[in-house]
Design an enzyme around this catalytic site. Structure first.
Site, PDB file in Angstrom:
ATOM      1  N   ASP A   1       0.879  -1.162   0.000  1.00  0.00           N
ATOM      2  CA  ASP A   1       0.000   0.000   0.000  1.00  0.00           C
ATOM      3  C   ASP A   1       0.928   1.226   0.000  1.00  0.00           C
ATOM      4  O   ASP A   1       2.119   1.104   0.304  1.00  0.00           O
ATOM      5  CB  ASP A   1      -0.868  -0.044   1.260  1.00  0.00           C
ATOM      6  CG  ASP A   1      -1.729   1.184   1.416  1.00  0.00           C
ATOM      7  OD1 ASP A   1      -2.428   1.544   0.456  1.00  0.00           O
ATOM      8  OD2 ASP A   1      -1.699   1.801   2.508  1.00  0.00           O
ATOM      9  N   LEU A   2       0.404   2.396  -0.342  1.00  0.00           N
ATOM     10  CA  LEU A   2       1.267   3.583  -0.420  1.00  0.00           C
ATOM     11  C   LEU A   2       1.123   4.468   0.823  1.00  0.00           C
ATOM     12  O   LEU A   2       2.003   4.504   1.683  1.00  0.00           O
ATOM     13  CB  LEU A   2       0.927   4.364  -1.702  1.00  0.00           C
ATOM     14  CG  LEU A   2       1.721   5.636  -1.948  1.00  0.00           C
ATOM     15  CD1 LEU A   2       3.207   5.363  -2.114  1.00  0.00           C
ATOM     16  CD2 LEU A   2       1.193   6.355  -3.205  1.00  0.00           C
ATOM     17  N   ASP A   3      -0.018   5.162   0.911  1.00  0.00           N
ATOM     18  CA  ASP A   3      -0.222   6.100   2.015  1.00  0.00           C
ATOM     19  C   ASP A   3      -0.285   5.355   3.344  1.00  0.00           C
ATOM     20  O   ASP A   3      -1.116   4.472   3.519  1.00  0.00           O
ATOM     21  CB  ASP A   3      -1.521   6.887   1.774  1.00  0.00           C
ATOM     22  CG  ASP A   3      -1.832   7.834   2.917  1.00  0.00           C
ATOM     23  OD1 ASP A   3      -0.900   8.272   3.603  1.00  0.00           O
ATOM     24  OD2 ASP A   3      -3.021   8.142   3.108  1.00  0.00           O
TER      25      ASP A   3
ATOM     26  N   THR B   1       1.158  10.502   3.263  1.00  0.00           N
ATOM     27  CA  THR B   1       0.469  11.533   2.487  1.00  0.00           C
ATOM     28  C   THR B   1      -0.858  11.934   3.143  1.00  0.00           C
ATOM     29  O   THR B   1      -1.481  12.906   2.718  1.00  0.00           O
ATOM     30  CB  THR B   1       0.228  11.064   1.027  1.00  0.00           C
ATOM     31  OG1 THR B   1      -0.063   9.667   1.036  1.00  0.00           O
ATOM     32  CG2 THR B   1       1.443  11.314   0.164  1.00  0.00           C
TER      33      THR B   1
ATOM     34  N   LYS C   1      -8.758   7.467   5.455  1.00  0.00           N
ATOM     35  CA  LYS C   1      -7.546   6.705   5.138  1.00  0.00           C
ATOM     36  C   LYS C   1      -7.872   5.435   4.346  1.00  0.00           C
ATOM     37  O   LYS C   1      -8.725   4.651   4.770  1.00  0.00           O
ATOM     38  CB  LYS C   1      -6.770   6.366   6.413  1.00  0.00           C
ATOM     39  CG  LYS C   1      -6.068   7.586   6.984  1.00  0.00           C
ATOM     40  CD  LYS C   1      -5.117   7.231   8.102  1.00  0.00           C
ATOM     41  CE  LYS C   1      -4.412   8.492   8.584  1.00  0.00           C
ATOM     42  NZ  LYS C   1      -3.572   8.237   9.756  1.00  0.00           N
ATOM     43  N   GLY C   2      -7.197   5.257   3.232  1.00  0.00           N
ATOM     44  CA  GLY C   2      -7.385   4.068   2.409  1.00  0.00           C
ATOM     45  C   GLY C   2      -8.650   4.090   1.564  1.00  0.00           C
ATOM     46  O   GLY C   2      -8.925   3.165   0.812  1.00  0.00           O
TER      47      GLY C   2
ATOM     48  N   ARG D   1     -11.003   8.725  -3.508  1.00  0.00           N
ATOM     49  CA  ARG D   1     -11.230  10.180  -3.493  1.00  0.00           C
ATOM     50  C   ARG D   1     -12.724  10.516  -3.494  1.00  0.00           C
ATOM     51  O   ARG D   1     -13.188  11.351  -2.698  1.00  0.00           O
ATOM     52  CB  ARG D   1     -10.550  10.814  -4.716  1.00  0.00           C
ATOM     53  CG  ARG D   1     -10.425  12.315  -4.615  1.00  0.00           C
ATOM     54  CD  ARG D   1      -9.807  12.904  -5.882  1.00  0.00           C
ATOM     55  NE  ARG D   1      -8.562  12.232  -6.254  1.00  0.00           N
ATOM     56  CZ  ARG D   1      -7.931  12.424  -7.413  1.00  0.00           C
ATOM     57  NH1 ARG D   1      -8.417  13.262  -8.304  1.00  0.00           N
ATOM     58  NH2 ARG D   1      -6.809  11.772  -7.697  1.00  0.00           N
TER      59      ARG D   1
ATOM     60  N   SER E   1      -2.479   0.552  -4.408  1.00  0.00           N
ATOM     61  CA  SER E   1      -2.959   1.747  -3.689  1.00  0.00           C
ATOM     62  C   SER E   1      -4.262   2.265  -4.271  1.00  0.00           C
ATOM     63  O   SER E   1      -4.531   2.086  -5.462  1.00  0.00           O
ATOM     64  CB  SER E   1      -1.881   2.837  -3.809  1.00  0.00           C
ATOM     65  OG  SER E   1      -2.396   4.109  -3.490  1.00  0.00           O
ATOM     66  N   ALA E   2      -5.054   2.943  -3.429  1.00  0.00           N
ATOM     67  CA  ALA E   2      -6.290   3.571  -3.906  1.00  0.00           C
ATOM     68  C   ALA E   2      -6.023   4.898  -4.603  1.00  0.00           C
ATOM     69  O   ALA E   2      -6.899   5.444  -5.262  1.00  0.00           O
ATOM     70  CB  ALA E   2      -7.217   3.809  -2.722  1.00  0.00           C
ATOM     71  N   SER E   3      -4.804   5.407  -4.470  1.00  0.00           N
ATOM     72  CA  SER E   3      -4.516   6.759  -4.966  1.00  0.00           C
ATOM     73  C   SER E   3      -4.301   6.824  -6.475  1.00  0.00           C
ATOM     74  O   SER E   3      -3.534   6.046  -7.032  1.00  0.00           O
ATOM     75  CB  SER E   3      -3.276   7.313  -4.276  1.00  0.00           C
ATOM     76  OG  SER E   3      -2.944   8.554  -4.836  1.00  0.00           O
TER      77      SER E   3
ATOM     78  N   ASN F   1      -2.869   9.345  -7.654  1.00  0.00           N
ATOM     79  CA  ASN F   1      -1.608  10.092  -7.734  1.00  0.00           C
ATOM     80  C   ASN F   1      -0.393   9.224  -7.418  1.00  0.00           C
ATOM     81  O   ASN F   1       0.718   9.754  -7.291  1.00  0.00           O
ATOM     82  CB  ASN F   1      -1.642  11.273  -6.753  1.00  0.00           C
ATOM     83  CG  ASN F   1      -2.712  12.289  -7.128  1.00  0.00           C
ATOM     84  OD1 ASN F   1      -2.663  12.879  -8.205  1.00  0.00           O
ATOM     85  ND2 ASN F   1      -3.687  12.491  -6.261  1.00  0.00           N
TER      86      ASN F   1
ATOM     87  N   LYS G   1     -10.955  -0.867  -2.105  1.00  0.00           N
ATOM     88  CA  LYS G   1     -10.782  -1.703  -0.922  1.00  0.00           C
ATOM     89  C   LYS G   1     -11.978  -1.428   0.001  1.00  0.00           C
ATOM     90  O   LYS G   1     -12.396  -0.278   0.075  1.00  0.00           O
ATOM     91  CB  LYS G   1      -9.484  -1.334  -0.178  1.00  0.00           C
ATOM     92  CG  LYS G   1      -8.211  -1.504  -1.002  1.00  0.00           C
ATOM     93  CD  LYS G   1      -7.027  -0.858  -0.262  1.00  0.00           C
ATOM     94  CE  LYS G   1      -5.804  -0.759  -1.170  1.00  0.00           C
ATOM     95  NZ  LYS G   1      -4.683  -0.010  -0.564  1.00  0.00           N
TER      96      LYS G   1
ATOM     97  N   GLU H   1      -0.067  -3.193   4.637  1.00  0.00           N
ATOM     98  CA  GLU H   1      -1.211  -2.270   4.639  1.00  0.00           C
ATOM     99  C   GLU H   1      -1.359  -1.552   5.983  1.00  0.00           C
ATOM    100  O   GLU H   1      -1.058  -2.126   7.021  1.00  0.00           O
ATOM    101  CB  GLU H   1      -2.494  -3.084   4.425  1.00  0.00           C
ATOM    102  CG  GLU H   1      -3.217  -2.846   3.157  1.00  0.00           C
ATOM    103  CD  GLU H   1      -3.827  -1.467   2.943  1.00  0.00           C
ATOM    104  OE1 GLU H   1      -4.152  -1.175   1.788  1.00  0.00           O
ATOM    105  OE2 GLU H   1      -3.983  -0.665   3.902  1.00  0.00           O
ATOM    106  N   ASP H   2      -1.865  -0.316   5.939  1.00  0.00           N
ATOM    107  CA  ASP H   2      -2.093   0.415   7.199  1.00  0.00           C
ATOM    108  C   ASP H   2      -3.571   0.649   7.487  1.00  0.00           C
ATOM    109  O   ASP H   2      -3.896   1.208   8.530  1.00  0.00           O
ATOM    110  CB  ASP H   2      -1.398   1.788   7.156  1.00  0.00           C
ATOM    111  CG  ASP H   2      -2.130   2.748   6.254  1.00  0.00           C
ATOM    112  OD1 ASP H   2      -2.443   2.365   5.105  1.00  0.00           O
ATOM    113  OD2 ASP H   2      -2.424   3.877   6.685  1.00  0.00           O
TER     114      ASP H   2
HETATM  115  P1  B16 Z   1      -6.060  10.202  -4.451  1.00  0.00           P
HETATM  116  P2  B16 Z   1      -3.563   4.317  -0.136  1.00  0.00           P
HETATM  117  C1  B16 Z   1      -5.288   6.375  -0.334  1.00  0.00           C
HETATM  118  O1  B16 Z   1      -4.000   5.853  -0.463  1.00  0.00           O
HETATM  119  C2  B16 Z   1      -5.356   7.333   0.839  1.00  0.00           C
HETATM  120  O2  B16 Z   1      -5.114   6.648   2.060  1.00  0.00           O
HETATM  121  C3  B16 Z   1      -6.730   7.957   0.898  1.00  0.00           C
HETATM  122  O3  B16 Z   1      -6.804   8.866   1.972  1.00  0.00           O
HETATM  123  C4  B16 Z   1      -7.014   8.666  -0.439  1.00  0.00           C
HETATM  124  O4  B16 Z   1      -8.326   9.228  -0.441  1.00  0.00           O
HETATM  125  C5  B16 Z   1      -6.873   7.665  -1.581  1.00  0.00           C
HETATM  126  O5  B16 Z   1      -5.572   7.098  -1.548  1.00  0.00           O
HETATM  127  C6  B16 Z   1      -7.113   8.312  -2.932  1.00  0.00           C
HETATM  128  O6  B16 Z   1      -6.061   9.198  -3.201  1.00  0.00           O
HETATM  129  O7  B16 Z   1      -6.969  11.350  -4.134  1.00  0.00           O
HETATM  130  O8  B16 Z   1      -4.609  10.606  -4.565  1.00  0.00           O
HETATM  131  O9  B16 Z   1      -6.526   9.431  -5.663  1.00  0.00           O
HETATM  132  O10 B16 Z   1      -3.529   4.212   1.359  1.00  0.00           O
HETATM  133  O11 B16 Z   1      -4.563   3.369  -0.788  1.00  0.00           O
HETATM  134  O12 B16 Z   1      -2.205   4.244  -0.759  1.00  0.00           O
HETATM  135 MG    MG Z   2      -2.872   3.263   3.213  1.00  0.00          MG
END
Ligand code: B16
Ligand code: MG
Length: 226
Positions: A9-11, A17, A45-46, A49, A114-116, A118, A145, A169-170
């Protein structure tokens, strides 16, 4: 020896972040005239968006049109990008590079899950993008997730059976996703919060070569202590 792989996982695992997400979401809430606290931020978290925006609007009891929601998603991300584009390797969480070195030495490949949306940019900013065998992020999945999709695609990219994948994972939703995918789930952070994980550690600094071998042994914490 069986072929094994790791999914990160990233964040909250590789970088923090969440603090930048918080500032960007708080900026939006301030504009809408309600308070958004760090405790509120824990709920995001996780989470994707779009879902994060829905939770935030619920907190503020705000009802807006779909069009306005799209506008807010864009403006929040623009605000978030102002922080992300200033990140560098000093923001890697402790133990990250050492763990990637251990996996490289063992010949174990790793991908991001990751869900991000970015995620590629963030990995480039902190200088470890090229080390990953693949990136599965918010752009590549249709289900967030705790659905296991993100990790199952990760296993495919690794060419490794799900049961031979270890997930770091966190977030509770991420541990649930890894467990549903039949992977070895490793909770990074508070062990009471992440009590569904097969293994728990405070941070990646605790992971050494012996620990990696234990994680891949397929013997889960709960079975070991039984
Ligand atoms: P973005 P992860 C997640 O990252 C964040 O924990 C979560 O707070 C955020 O809303 C999500 O990514 C989407 O991020 O806006 O950059 O697309 O923990 O899955 O790495
Ligand atoms: Mg995370």
């Amino acid at each position: 020896m069986k072929k094994t792989g790791v999914i990160f996982d990233l964040d909250g695992v590789i970088v923090d972040t969440a603090k930048y997400h918080f500032l960007a979401w708080k900026n939006l809430a301030d504009g809408l005239g309600f308070e958004f606290t760090e405790q509120h931020n824990e709920l995001l978290k996780g989470v994707s968006r779009v879902r994060s925006l829905e939770i935030l609007l619920d907190i503020g009891n705000v009802n807006i049109s779909e069009e306005k929601k799209q506008e807010f998603l864009i403006s929040k991300n623009e605000e978030y990008l102002k922080f992300i584009t200033k990140m560098d390797a000093s923001e890697l969480l402790p133990g990250t590079e050492k763990l990637l070195d251990i996996l490289d030495d063992l010949g174990v490949k790793y991908v991001l899950g990751s869900a991000s949306k970015n995620a590629p940019l963030i990995l480039k900013q902190v200088g470890i993008y090229d080390r990953f065998a693949g990136i599965v992020d918010g752009n590549s999945v249709s289900k967030a997730k705790p659905d296991p999709e993100v990790f199952l695609i990760g296993a495919q990219r690794l060419g490794v059976k799900p049961e031979n994948c270890v997930v770091f994972e966190d977030a509770i939703a991420g541990i649930e996703a890894a467990n549903t995918a039949q992977m070895v789930s490793v909770g990074i952070g508070d062990k009471d919060t992440l009590n569904e994980a097969d293994f728990n550690f405070e941070s990646l600094t605790e992971i050494n070569t012996d620990v990696i071998k234990t994680l891949f042994s397929g013997k889960k914490k709960k079975e070991q202590s039984a």
